[in-house]
Each structure stands twice: as structure tokens, then as C-alpha cells.
Design a protein around this motif. Structure first.
Motif, PDB file in Angstrom:
ATOM      1  N   LEU A   4     -11.603   5.128  -3.767  1.00  0.00           N
ATOM      2  CA  LEU A   4     -11.627   6.014  -4.925  1.00  0.00           C
ATOM      3  C   LEU A   4     -10.332   6.808  -5.097  1.00  0.00           C
ATOM      4  O   LEU A   4      -9.766   6.862  -6.177  1.00  0.00           O
ATOM      5  CB  LEU A   4     -12.815   6.970  -4.806  1.00  0.00           C
ATOM      6  N   ARG A   5      -9.870   7.433  -4.008  1.00  0.00           N
ATOM      7  CA  ARG A   5      -8.640   8.235  -4.062  1.00  0.00           C
ATOM      8  C   ARG A   5      -7.716   7.849  -2.915  1.00  0.00           C
ATOM      9  O   ARG A   5      -7.994   8.147  -1.760  1.00  0.00           O
ATOM     10  CB  ARG A   5      -8.978   9.720  -3.959  1.00  0.00           C
ATOM     11  N   GLN A   6      -6.625   7.219  -3.250  1.00  0.00           N
ATOM     12  CA  GLN A   6      -5.571   6.877  -2.309  1.00  0.00           C
ATOM     13  C   GLN A   6      -4.246   6.998  -3.042  1.00  0.00           C
ATOM     14  O   GLN A   6      -4.202   6.890  -4.265  1.00  0.00           O
ATOM     15  CB  GLN A   6      -5.710   5.441  -1.795  1.00  0.00           C
ATOM     16  N   PRO A 169       6.557  -2.558 -10.866  1.00  0.00           N
ATOM     17  CA  PRO A 169       7.069  -2.165  -9.555  1.00  0.00           C
ATOM     18  C   PRO A 169       5.986  -2.405  -8.491  1.00  0.00           C
ATOM     19  O   PRO A 169       4.800  -2.196  -8.758  1.00  0.00           O
ATOM     20  CB  PRO A 169       7.344  -0.665  -9.697  1.00  0.00           C
ATOM     21  N   PRO A 170       6.374  -2.844  -7.312  1.00  0.00           N
ATOM     22  CA  PRO A 170       5.390  -3.106  -6.254  1.00  0.00           C
ATOM     23  C   PRO A 170       4.878  -1.802  -5.641  1.00  0.00           C
ATOM     24  O   PRO A 170       5.639  -1.053  -5.044  1.00  0.00           O
ATOM     25  CB  PRO A 170       6.177  -3.926  -5.231  1.00  0.00           C
ATOM     26  N   GLU A 171       3.605  -1.528  -5.817  1.00  0.00           N
ATOM     27  CA  GLU A 171       2.996  -0.327  -5.249  1.00  0.00           C
ATOM     28  C   GLU A 171       2.006  -0.742  -4.177  1.00  0.00           C
ATOM     29  O   GLU A 171       1.266  -1.713  -4.347  1.00  0.00           O
ATOM     30  CB  GLU A 171       2.300   0.499  -6.337  1.00  0.00           C
ATOM     31  N   ARG A 172       2.024   0.005  -3.086  1.00  0.00           N
ATOM     32  CA  ARG A 172       1.099  -0.269  -1.982  1.00  0.00           C
ATOM     33  C   ARG A 172       0.635   1.046  -1.391  1.00  0.00           C
ATOM     34  O   ARG A 172       1.166   2.109  -1.719  1.00  0.00           O
ATOM     35  CB  ARG A 172       1.756  -1.163  -0.933  1.00  0.00           C
ATOM     36  N   LEU A 173      -0.338   0.953  -0.531  1.00  0.00           N
ATOM     37  CA  LEU A 173      -0.939   2.143   0.062  1.00  0.00           C
ATOM     38  C   LEU A 173       0.104   2.985   0.803  1.00  0.00           C
ATOM     39  O   LEU A 173       0.910   2.462   1.561  1.00  0.00           O
ATOM     40  CB  LEU A 173      -2.050   1.728   1.028  1.00  0.00           C
ATOM     41  N   TYR A 174       0.063   4.277   0.558  1.00  0.00           N
ATOM     42  CA  TYR A 174       0.904   5.255   1.257  1.00  0.00           C
ATOM     43  C   TYR A 174      -0.055   6.126   2.056  1.00  0.00           C
ATOM     44  O   TYR A 174      -0.882   6.825   1.478  1.00  0.00           O
ATOM     45  CB  TYR A 174       1.684   6.110   0.262  1.00  0.00           C
ATOM     46  N   THR A 175       0.048   6.076   3.366  1.00  0.00           N
ATOM     47  CA  THR A 175      -0.884   6.840   4.197  1.00  0.00           C
ATOM     48  C   THR A 175      -0.283   8.172   4.630  1.00  0.00           C
ATOM     49  O   THR A 175       0.925   8.298   4.823  1.00  0.00           O
ATOM     50  CB  THR A 175      -1.311   6.039   5.447  1.00  0.00           C
TER      51      THR A 175
END
Length: 188
Positions: A4-6, A169-175
Motif C-alpha cells: 500500500l505505502r512504499q 524512468p526506472p523506479e524500484r523499492l527504496y527501503t
């Protein structure tokens, strides 16, 4: 299934890319100097967004007045996380929000065509007390991606969603550290 929220963003080991839309009057001097300079306002909150598609929705693909230029802004991960460590959710008590140096808001992520999705993107408001640090210490680069935005928008208008998707643009998970993520309502 998407949480839901990342935070989903373009990032590397040192930086994260956020997006902002400006008029040419603000974008041109900033790009010329390689940093934000007047008429960019250091006296009011500035909102940064790591979601490209959310900003495309917000700026109508750079077609809204005063939002014709789309900048990709590289910010140090250290600065980004420092800002988030000082953030308060905009859904918090109004007195707490009013005093916070940084605001975090979650808005529905958007599809290529602007439809609201079932998960959220983070918007981060950097307050007056931190704007100079943001502009002078945390920002490591500015790039005018307006031509790319126009090309993607044209592909969408022409019904070529697959072509447009390849240009995003390539977006991926940012922890983030668990404690900070929990404080900001990020799913871990």
C-alpha cells in the motif's frame, strides 16, 4: 502484489531522484547555475516527489501553467533520509504538522493514463528551515527532462502505451530503517 505505502524511486548507492515541475523562469536559471537560485523561493515549502507518474498527473505532463518544465533532481540519500527523519505525516495533529520542518503526504499512485492506483506515492514537503540545505547541500544535480516527458506524453496520446512504458524512468523499492519507515506509515 504492490504494498500500500512504499517509496518507489530511481536511486543508486549515493542518490535518489525526485521530480518537480516549474516555470521556465525558475527552471532556466537553476539549470544554468546547476543549483536552485532565485526566483526559486527559499521562503516557502517546496514539495518533492520520487514518483515520476504522480508528478505527470499533478502537472498534466508539463502542460499546467507554471509547471511546463519538469526537472529530475538528484538528492543525496543522506539528505533525503535526514529530511524524512524530521518529517511529520500531514494526517497528524494540526499543531504537530504546523511545527514540523518536513511534511509527508501519501497520495494515490497514478497509471500512465493518470488513473488512481490502489497503492500510494510519497510526497515530501521541505519547509523553509531546510530549503537552503536541500538546495545547497543535498541536491547534487538538476536535469531538464521536459523533452522526455513530451515524448512519453505523445506516445500515450497516440495509444502507444507499451512504447511510453519503455521510456519511463526506472523506479524500484527504496527501503528505510524499520523505525523510520514505521513512523511514516511505510509498509515494511
Amino acid at each position: 502484489m504492490t504494498a500500500l505505502r512504499q517509496i518507489r524511486a530511481q536511486h543508486d548507492a549515493r542518490t535518489i531522484v525526485v521530480y518537480q515541475a516549474y516555470s521556465s523562469a525558475i527552471a532556466d536559471p537553476a539549470l544554468r547555475e546547476g543549483r536552485f537560485v532565485p526566483p526559486f523561493s527559499f521562503q516557502r515549502m517546496t514539495w518533492i516527489k520520487p514518483s515520476f507518474l504522480w508528478l505527470m498527473h499533478r502537472s498534466n505532463w508539463g502542460q499546467k501553467s507554471g509547471q511546463e518544465r519538469i526537472l529530475a533532481i538528484r538528492v543525496t540519500r543522506e539528505g533525503w533520509e535526514e529530511a524524512l527523519s524530521q518529517a511529520v505525516l500531514t494526517t497528524s495533529h494540526p499543531d504537530l504538522v504546523a511545527k514540523a520542518p518536513v511534511h509527508v503526504q501519501w497520495d494515490p499512485e497514478r497509471s500512465l493514463r493518470g488513473a488512481a492506483l490502489n497503492h500510494y506515492s510519497i510526497q515530501v514537503g521541505i519547509g523553509r528551515g531546510l530549503i537552503k540545505r536541500y538546495a545547497e547541500e543535498w541536491v547534487t544535480g538538476l536535469e531538464d527532462i521536459t523533452p522526455q516527458v513530451r515524448k512519453i506524453a505523445q506516445q500515450v496520446r497516440n495509444g502507444k502505451a507499451a512504447n511510453a512504458q519503455r521510456l519511463l524512468p526506472p523506479e524500484r523499492l527504496y527501503t528505510l530503517p524499520r523505525e523510520l519507515a514505521g513512523r511514516l506509515d511505510i509498509d515494511v
